[in-house]
Enzyme design. Structure first.
Site, short mmCIF file in Angstrom:
data_model
loop_
_atom_site.label_atom_id
_atom_site.label_comp_id
_atom_site.label_asym_id
_atom_site.label_seq_id
_atom_site.Cartn_x
_atom_site.Cartn_y
_atom_site.Cartn_z
N SER A 124 -44.86 34.30 -108.44
CA SER A 124 -45.10 35.66 -107.97
C SER A 124 -45.54 36.55 -109.12
CB SER A 124 -43.79 36.20 -107.38
OG SER A 124 -43.87 37.58 -107.17
N TYR A 149 -34.26 38.11 -107.99
CA TYR A 149 -35.32 37.31 -107.35
C TYR A 149 -36.42 37.00 -108.36
CZ TYR A 149 -39.64 36.37 -104.90
OH TYR A 149 -40.84 35.81 -104.52
N LYS A 153 -37.90 33.24 -110.18
CA LYS A 153 -39.29 32.76 -110.30
C LYS A 153 -39.62 32.50 -111.77
CE LYS A 153 -40.34 32.85 -105.98
NZ LYS A 153 -40.49 31.59 -105.26
#
Ligand code: NAD
Ligand code: WQD
Length: 338
Positions: A124, A149, A153
């Protein structure tokens, strides 16, 4: 190629499944439906006109993953499975680290045990953090992530880079998505968020059909042309096509490549809302609200590397994204569960 899609019933994976099948590949799905449902797979089958093999399992369940790899000789894996809500990750960091890291480690160990060494990963643009210069290029050093989050990643990228360094036969493509929106033009598959959406486009779609009263635009005092936040919105079907090309790339290269998937153009919140109103002939009432904590003013991709390595570039317009989102919303007022 026979390609395993972890999290294959999800929003981006279901569109990728269609593009893979239509390009002549054989997708196979594993999902535990924590944020999706089997109906999405039935819709994919309806679009492509044939069944898609699918397994209900948690990707961090090693025994289940071994069974799936024993029953199928995969050429490549696309790892979509993960929890993805930024705010929820702040409230439940352990759940996010556990799920996103465990699925990745179990998947890679299973792949290694079964001699499968080609992996495409859903990363992302969030891993760039809040960098001061746009557009974002893959070689820019992250400013640090702003939520758990994003850190999952970031960490998974490091795990996969490490694995491809340790075993030169591994081929890993880390795809950094910008802001995926839109839906398949059939109106059969699209984004189906549970509860009140956090992201802009699904919220706009629900206001447009009267399910939500009005949109709050989070800030109009950013240093951007109209003061609202600017993002690189990318049509999910363009994104899905990028995965097909990334699998081809992984099949013919070794090592690890980071590749942005974005259009290279930034649009503001007001650009998106006004385009949605214009192309769909609907009203989207909105109010200006305070900035949302953690938001950045603007980001968009430098997509040069995707063009050079994959021969990929986004083709669909913001108008397409707004039209296709609205079609899915109208045809599926209660989402897949309706
Ligand atoms: P999604 O929630 O629709 O899809 C993720 C899928 O993974 C769901 O079907 C969910 O049920 C499944 N899943 C989660 N944990 C699992 C587990 N332990 N075992 C098996 N299945 C599991 O999300 P999406 O928007 O399609 O995103 C797909 C991937 O792309 C995610 O990894 C996400 O972090 C990443 N990503 C998404 C965006 C975005 O804005 N949508 C942007 C950048 C990256
Ligand atoms: C877009 C713009 C908001 C909602 C998130 C994740 C990112 C990635 C993609 C996974 C911003 C504004 C929003 C609303 C608004 N996901 N907005 N009113 O925050 O760019 O990115 O999704 O990797 O990690 O952080 O997307 O759609 O939430 O916001 O004004 O009700 O819309 O302020 O400018 P974001 P978004």
């Amino acid at each position: 190629m026979k390609i395993l899609l972890t999290g294959g019933a999800g929003y981006i994976a279901s569109h990728t499944c269609v593009e893979l099948a239509q390009a002549g590949h054989e997708p196979v799905i594993v999902d535990n439906y924590v944020n999706s449902c089997p109906e999405a797979i039935r819709r994919v089958e309806q679009i492509i006109g044939r069944p898609v093999p699918h397994y209900e399992a948690d990707v961090s369940d090693r025994a289940a993953m071994d069974r799936i790899f024993e029953e199928n000789a995969f050429d490549c894996v696309i790892h979509f499975a993960g929890l993805k809500a930024v705010g929820e990750s702040v409230a439940q960091p352990l759940r996010y680290y556990r799920n996103n890291l465990d699925t990745t480690l179990t998947l890679c160990e299973t792949m290694q045990a079964h001699g499968v060494k080609r992996l495409v990963f859903s990363s992302s643009a969030t891993v760039y953090g809040n960098l001061p210069t746009v557009p974002y290029r893959e070689d820019m050093t992250s400013a640090g992530c702003t939520n758990p989050y994003g850190w999952t990643k970031f960490m998974i990228e490091k795990i996969l880079e490490g694995q491809s360094t340790a075993d030169h036969e591994w081929s890993v493509v880390l795809l950094r998505y910008f802001n995926p929106i839109g839906a398949h033009e059939s109106g059969l598959i699209g984004e189906d968020p549970a509860g009140i959406p956090n992201n802009l486009m699904p919220y706009v779609a629900k206001v447009a059909v009267g399910e939500l009263e009005k949109l709050s635009i989070f800030g109009n005092d950013y240093p951007t042309p109209d003061g609202t936040g600017v993002r690189d919105y990318i049509h999910v079907v363009d994104l899905a096509r990028g995965h097909v090309l990334a699998c081809d790339y992984a099949a013919s290269h070794e090592g690890c490549e980071i590749i942005n998937l974005g259009t290279g153009h930034g649009y503001s919140v007001l650009d998106l809302v006004q385009t949605f109103i214009r192309v769909n002939h609907v009203d989207v009432p909105y109010v200006i609200a305070p900035r949302r904590p953690g938001d950045i003013a603007e980001n968009w991709a430098d997509p040069t590397k995707a063009r050079a390595l994959l021969g990929w570039q986004a083709e669909k317009t913001l108008e397409d994204m707004c039209r296709d989102t609205f079609r899915f919303q109208q045809k599926n007022p209660k989402g897949y569960r309706g």
